[in-house]
Design an enzyme around this catalytic site. Structure first.
Site, PDB file in Angstrom:
ATOM      1  N   GLU A 301       0.828  -1.211   0.000  1.00 44.06           N
ATOM      2  CA  GLU A 301       0.000   0.000   0.000  1.00 44.06           C
ATOM      3  C   GLU A 301       0.861   1.259   0.000  1.00 44.06           C
ATOM      4  OE1 GLU A 301      -2.616  -0.650   3.412  1.00 44.06           O
ATOM      5  OE2 GLU A 301      -4.021  -1.688   2.083  1.00 44.06           O
ATOM      6  N   ASP A 375      -8.387  -8.932   3.848  1.00 44.75           N
ATOM      7  CA  ASP A 375      -8.144  -7.823   4.760  1.00 44.75           C
ATOM      8  C   ASP A 375      -9.185  -7.723   5.874  1.00 44.75           C
ATOM      9  OD1 ASP A 375      -7.068  -5.615   5.844  1.00 44.75           O
ATOM     10  OD2 ASP A 375      -7.239  -4.321   4.088  1.00 44.75           O
ATOM     11  N   GLU A 403     -12.755  -2.176  12.053  1.00 40.97           N
ATOM     12  CA  GLU A 403     -12.744  -1.392  10.817  1.00 40.97           C
ATOM     13  C   GLU A 403     -13.813  -1.859   9.847  1.00 40.97           C
ATOM     14  OE1 GLU A 403      -8.963  -1.570   8.834  1.00 40.97           O
ATOM     15  OE2 GLU A 403      -9.663  -0.461   7.078  1.00 40.97           O
TER      16      GLU A 403
HETATM   17  C1  BDP Z   1      -6.170  -2.093   6.017  1.00 37.18           C
HETATM   18  C2  BDP Z   1      -6.449  -0.745   6.604  1.00 37.18           C
HETATM   19  C3  BDP Z   1      -5.260   0.172   6.498  1.00 37.18           C
HETATM   20  C4  BDP Z   1      -4.030  -0.518   7.065  1.00 37.18           C
HETATM   21  C5  BDP Z   1      -3.830  -1.841   6.365  1.00 37.18           C
HETATM   22  C6  BDP Z   1      -2.688  -2.641   6.957  1.00 37.18           C
HETATM   23  O1  BDP Z   1      -7.543  -0.161   5.924  1.00 37.18           O
HETATM   24  O2  BDP Z   1      -5.565   1.364   7.211  1.00 37.18           O
HETATM   25  O3  BDP Z   1      -2.902   0.285   6.922  1.00 37.18           O
HETATM   26  O4  BDP Z   1      -4.987  -2.631   6.524  1.00 37.18           O
HETATM   27  O5  BDP Z   1      -2.971  -3.608   7.663  1.00 37.18           O
HETATM   28  O6  BDP Z   1      -7.206  -2.955   6.388  1.00 37.18           O
HETATM   29  O7  BDP Z   1      -1.534  -2.337   6.721  1.00 37.18           O
END
Ligand code: BDP
Length: 711
Positions: A301, A375, A403
Site C-alpha cells: 500500500e 483484509d 474497521e
Molecule cells: C487495512 C487498513 C489500512 C491498514 C492496512 C494494513 O484499511 O488502514 O494500513 O490494513 O494492515 O485494512 O496495513
C-alpha cells in the site's frame, strides 16, 4: 488501623460505571460468597522487593479489598494463617518451603494450589519468575470475580505462545488509523515527563489477560518515531509497562535511513544502511534495554521496502534482524503485501511472495500474517500461508478494532471470528493441522511464536469506544495465551467480570455476544461476499464502489456481479487461489457443492438461480441472509432492553443507544446491498421480504468525508 478497616467494610454507594475499570472492576461480591472465600484469603503473603512484585501485591490488595470489602492484612510472618501465598522459590521463603514444582512453568507460567501451611488452609501461587506470579495473581482474582470455588484448586497454566502483542495503529499526532475510540492514548507531546494514570492502567489490563508486548505506533510508520526525541518518549512508556511484564516494540519505516539518517539509499544490502540500522538499534537499546524489536510493513500500500531496490522481503527483514540480534531483539515482518501492478487476484499475492522465501529468514524474524488473505473482513477463510511456511515462524494478526465490522457502535463480539480461524484445519501435516497449532508452534516446531491484535484502544473513557468492544480486547488476550480456549467460555468470563455473575444477566448477554458477529456477516457480507464497504473510510455499504487508483480497492473487483451471477471465481477454473491450500482443502473449496456455504461466493462465481442448501435460489438466499442480519440486531436490542434496571443505568443506556444505531445501520446495509445487487439479478424479492426503503441512487449519494479512523 482498626478504624480504617471498619471504614472499608461499610457499604459503599454504587460507583458510577463509566467503563474505565474494564473487567477489573472488583466490585464487592455478595456477603455469603465473600464469607466462603475469606478463610483462605485472610492474609496476604507476597514479596514486594521488585517492581513486578509490588505491582502484583498492589493488584491483589486492590482486588481482594474491592471484592471482599476489606483488604487482607499483609504478613511476612513465618507462621501464617488462612493466607494467600504468592511468589517464586527465590522471592518467597514460604513458596520455597512448599516445594511446589515450578520447573515446568517456563518464564510466564504459574501454579495455583490449595495447600496446607502450618496446619491451616492456604492458597499458593507459585511461579519461576515474578511475571509468572503476577499472571497467577490475576487468574486467582478472575476466579473470585467470576464466582468460582477456591477450596480445591490445582491449576497449572503456561502460555501457548511467546509473544502476545497489541499493534497500535497510532500516529504521532494522536490520530489512530482505524481507531474508533477517540485519539491515541499516547500523549506524545507531554511524554516523557507527564505519565498519566492511564498508562499503568493500560498495562494492568493487558497483564491481566496475558498480553506481554505492545507496538506503540502505526504500521504506516513515521520515520520520526526513530528520532532521539521519540525514542526517549517511548522509553518512558516502556518504564511504566516493564513491571507488568510488557515489552515495547516499534513499527519501523523502511526508508528511515534516508528520511532521518541523511543517507541516499535504504537499500538493505548497502553497508552504510546496515550500519545505520545497527547504530539505531544500539541507541534504542541504550534507552530501552528490553526493547522487543521492530514491526515492519514494507512494499505494501505504498510503503517503502526492499523491493524498491530490487531486493526481497527476506533481504530487508534480515538486515534489520541483524541489527537487533546482538540485543536479543526480533523483527516482525508483515505478509500483508500486494503490489501496485494490477494483480490477477489480490488474495494470492502474499502466498506467492512469501512461500518462496521460506527458510531464507534469520532465526530472529517472524512473519506476521492476517487471519485471511484479503483484509480483516467480517468473514474470510483462513490465510493459505498458515501451514505453508514450515521453516518460518508465522505470527497471527487479528484486527481487534472493528474497521470492517461496524466501527465502535455495532456490537460484534469477535471471539467466534478468532476461534473459527484458529480451529480451521490447514491439513498441512494431515488432518488436525489447525491454524492454532501452526501459530503456537506445535505443527512445525517454530522457535518463536506469537499472536498480534490491532488494538481498539483510545482516549475514550471506556477505552474501546463501546463497552462491548472491551470484550474484543479481552478475548484476544485470552486466545493469544491459549488459542484453543472456547470463545463462549471467554464471553461468559468477561460478562461475569464486566456486568454481573447473575445467571439471568450472564445467559442472555453471552447469547447476544455469540450471535453478534454472524449478524454482522449477514447484513454486510453474507455467503462469502467481501470488501463491499464505503471507499476510504470503510463506513457503511459501498458495493457499487468502482474506478479509482487500483482495481483491488474497489468493491466490483470482489463481487463481480453481472446479469449472469455473482462471486469471485477462485477455483482451478478461475484465479486458482484454491490451489494455495493443502490438497484436501483445495479440493473442497474447488467444488461449490462442498464449499461451506459461508465461503460460497469467496470461491465461486455462481448464477443467480444456483440452488443453495436451503433449496432457495442464490438470490433469494442472499436476501434472506441480509434480512436475517437485521432481525438478529432487533433481537439483540430486545434482549438488552429487557435487562434495564439489572445493569447500571449509565452503561445500559449507552449500549441501548448503540444497538439502536446498529439496527438503523444494519437496515441501511441490507437495503443498499439488495437495491444494488437487484440491478444485476433482476429478480423480485422473495415473498414477505420488504423492498429497500429508498432507491439505489439515494444510497449511492451518501458521503461521509469525516467518518473517523480514516487512513
Ligand atoms: C487495512 C487498513 C489500512 C491498514 C492496512 C494494513 O484499511 O488502514 O494500513 O490494513 O494492515 O485494512 O496495513
Amino acid at each position: 488501623m482498626l478504624l480504617l478497616l471498619a471504614a472499608l467494610l461499610l457499604p459503599r454507594p454504587a460507583a458510577a460505571e463509566d467503563g474505565y475499570d474494564l473487567w477489573l472492576r472488583y466490585r464487592p461480591i455478595p456477603d455469603a460468597d465473600a464469607e466462603a472465600y475469606r478463610p483462605r484469603l485472610a492474609q496476604l503473603v507476597a514479596p514486594a522487593a521488585t517492581p513486578t512484585q509490588r505491582a502484583t501485591r498492589d493488584e491483589l490488595v486492590r482486588g481482594l479489598g474491592g471484592l471482599l470489602g476489606a483488604q487482607p492484612p499483609m504478613s511476612d510472618a513465618a507462621k501464617v494463617e488462612g493466607a494467600l501465598i504468592v511468589g517464586t522459590p527465590a522471592s518467597s521463603k514460604q513458596i520455597a518451603g512448599l516445594k511446589l514444582a515450578t520447573k515446568d512453568l517456563g518464564r510466564e507460567g504459574y501454579r495455583i494450589r490449595t495447600v496446607e501451611f502450618d496446619g491451616r488452609d492456604a492458597i499458593a501461587i507459585a511461579a519461576n519468575t515474578d511475571a509468572g506470579a503476577m499472571h497467577g495473581a490475576f487468574h486467582l482474582l478472575r476466579l473470585l470475580q467470576t464466582g468460582q470455588p477456591i477450596d480445591a484448586l490445582d491449576i497449572r497454566e503456561v502460555p501457548r505462545t511467546q509473544l502476545r502483542m497489541l499493534n497500535h495503529w497510532d500516529n504521532l499526532d494522536r490520530h489512530v488509523e482505524r481507531g474508533y475510540a477517540g485519539e491515541s492514548i499516547w500523549d506524545w507531546h507531554k511524554l516523557p515527563d507527564y505519565l498519566g494514570p492511564r498508562y499503568a492502567d493500560y498495562a494492568r489490563a493487558n497483564a491481566s489477560i496475558g498480553i506481554n508486548a505492545t507496538v506503540l505506533n502505526n504500521v504506516n510508520a513515521s520515520a520520526q518515531q526513530l528520532t532521539p526525541m521519540y525514542i526517549e518518549k517511548a522509553a518512558a512508556l516502556a518504564n511504566v509497562f516493564r513491571p507488568y511484564g510488557i515489552r515495547v516494540f516499534l513499527s519501523a519505516r523502511f526508508s528511515a535511513p534516508v528520511e532521518i539518517g541523511g543517507l541516499k539509499t535504504a537499500d538493505p544490502l548497502d553497508p552504510q544502511v546496515r550500519a545505520w540500522w545497527k547504530a539505531k538499534a544500539d541507541e534504542i537499546y541504550k534507552a530501552i534495554p528490553d526493547f522487543g524489536g521492530f514491526l515492519v510493513k514494507a512494499n505494501s500500500e505504498g510503503q517503502p521496502g526492499p523491493q524498491d531496490y530490487g531486493r526481497t522481503h527476506a533481504d530487508g527483514a534480515n538486515m534489520m534482524a541483524d541489527a537487533v540480534k546482538p540485543h536479543g531483539g526480533i523483527v516482525i515482518w508483515r505478509a500483508f503485501v500486494y503490489s501496485h501492478e494490477t494483480p490477477d487476484d489480490r488474495a494470492k499475492q502474499a502466498y506467492n511472495e512469501f512461500v518462496p522465501l521460506d527458510g531464507k529468514f534469520r532465526d530472529n524474524v517472524m512473519v506476521q500474517v492476517k487471519n485471511g488473505a484479503i483484509d480483516f473482513q467480517p468473514r474470510e477463510p483462513f490465510h493459505p500461508l498458515f501451514g505453508a511456511m514450515p521453516k518460518t515462524p508465522l505470527m497471527m494478526e487479528f484486527q481487534i478494532t472493528k474497521e470492517y465490522l461496524g466501527f465502535a457502535t455495532h456490537l460484534a463480539y469477535l471471539g467466534p471470528l478468532f476461534e473459527e480461524t484458529l480451529r480451521a484445519d490447514t491439513h498441512a501435516r494431515g488432518k488436525g493441522s489447525t491454524v492454532a497449532k501452526v501459530v503456537d508452534g506445535e505443527l512445525h516446531g517454530y522457535r518463536l511464536t506469537g499472536m498480534a491484535g490491532v488494538a481498539n484502544i483510545g482516549s475514550d473513557r471506556n477505552w474501546s469506544g463501546s463497552h462491548f468492544d472491551q470484550a474484543n480486547w479481552y478475548v484476544f488476550g485470552r486466545l493469544a495465551w491459549n488459542p484453543e480456549l472456547s470463545s463462549r467460555d471467554i464471553a461468559e468470563e468477561w460478562t461475569r467480570m464486566t456486568f454481573s455473575n447473575d445467571g439471568d444477566i450472564v445467559q442472555p448477554v453471552v447469547a447476544m455476544m455469540m450471535g453478534s458477529r454472524e449478524a454482522v456477516v449477514d447484513y454486510m457480507t453474507p455467503l462469502g461476499l467481501h470488501h463491499l464497504m464505503g471507499r476510504g473510510h470503510h463506513y457503511g455499504p459501498g458495493p457499487w464502489v468502482e474506478g479509482g487508483p487500483r482495481a483491488d480497492w474497489t468493491s466490483v473487483y470482489y463481487h463481480r456481479a453481472t446479469k449472469d451471477g455473482i462471486g469471485f471465481d477462485r477455483t482451478t477454473r478461475g484465479s486458482d487461489a484454491v490451489s494455495q491450500y493443502a490438497k484436501p482443502v483445495a479440493a473442497q473449496f474447488d467444488d461449490a457443492g462442498r464449499t461451506p456455504e459461508e465461503f460460497l461466493l469467496w470461491f465461486h462465481h455462481l448464477p443467480w438461480d444456483y440452488t443453495t442448501r436451503s433449496g432457495r435460489t442464490l438470490w433469494d438466499e442472499l436476501v434472506v441472509h441480509y434480512s436475517r442480519g437485521v432481525d438478529k440486531v432487533r433481537d439483540m436490542r430486545r434482549t438488552w432492553n429487557a435487562l434495564e434496571g439489572r445493569i447500571d443505568p449509565e452503561r445500559h443506556a449507552q449500549i441501548a443507544t448503540f444497538l439502536a444505531i446498529q439496527e438503523k445501520e444494519a437496515q441501511w446495509w441490507r437495503d443498499a446491498s439488495i437495491a444494488y445487487f437487484q440491478t444485476f439479478s433482476q429478480r423480485p424479492l422473495p415473498d414477505g421480504y420488504a423492498p429497500p426503503a429508498h432507491p439505489l441512487d439515494y444510497y449511492e449519494s451518501l458521503e461521509f468525508p469525516f467518518a473517523p479512523g480514516n487512513g
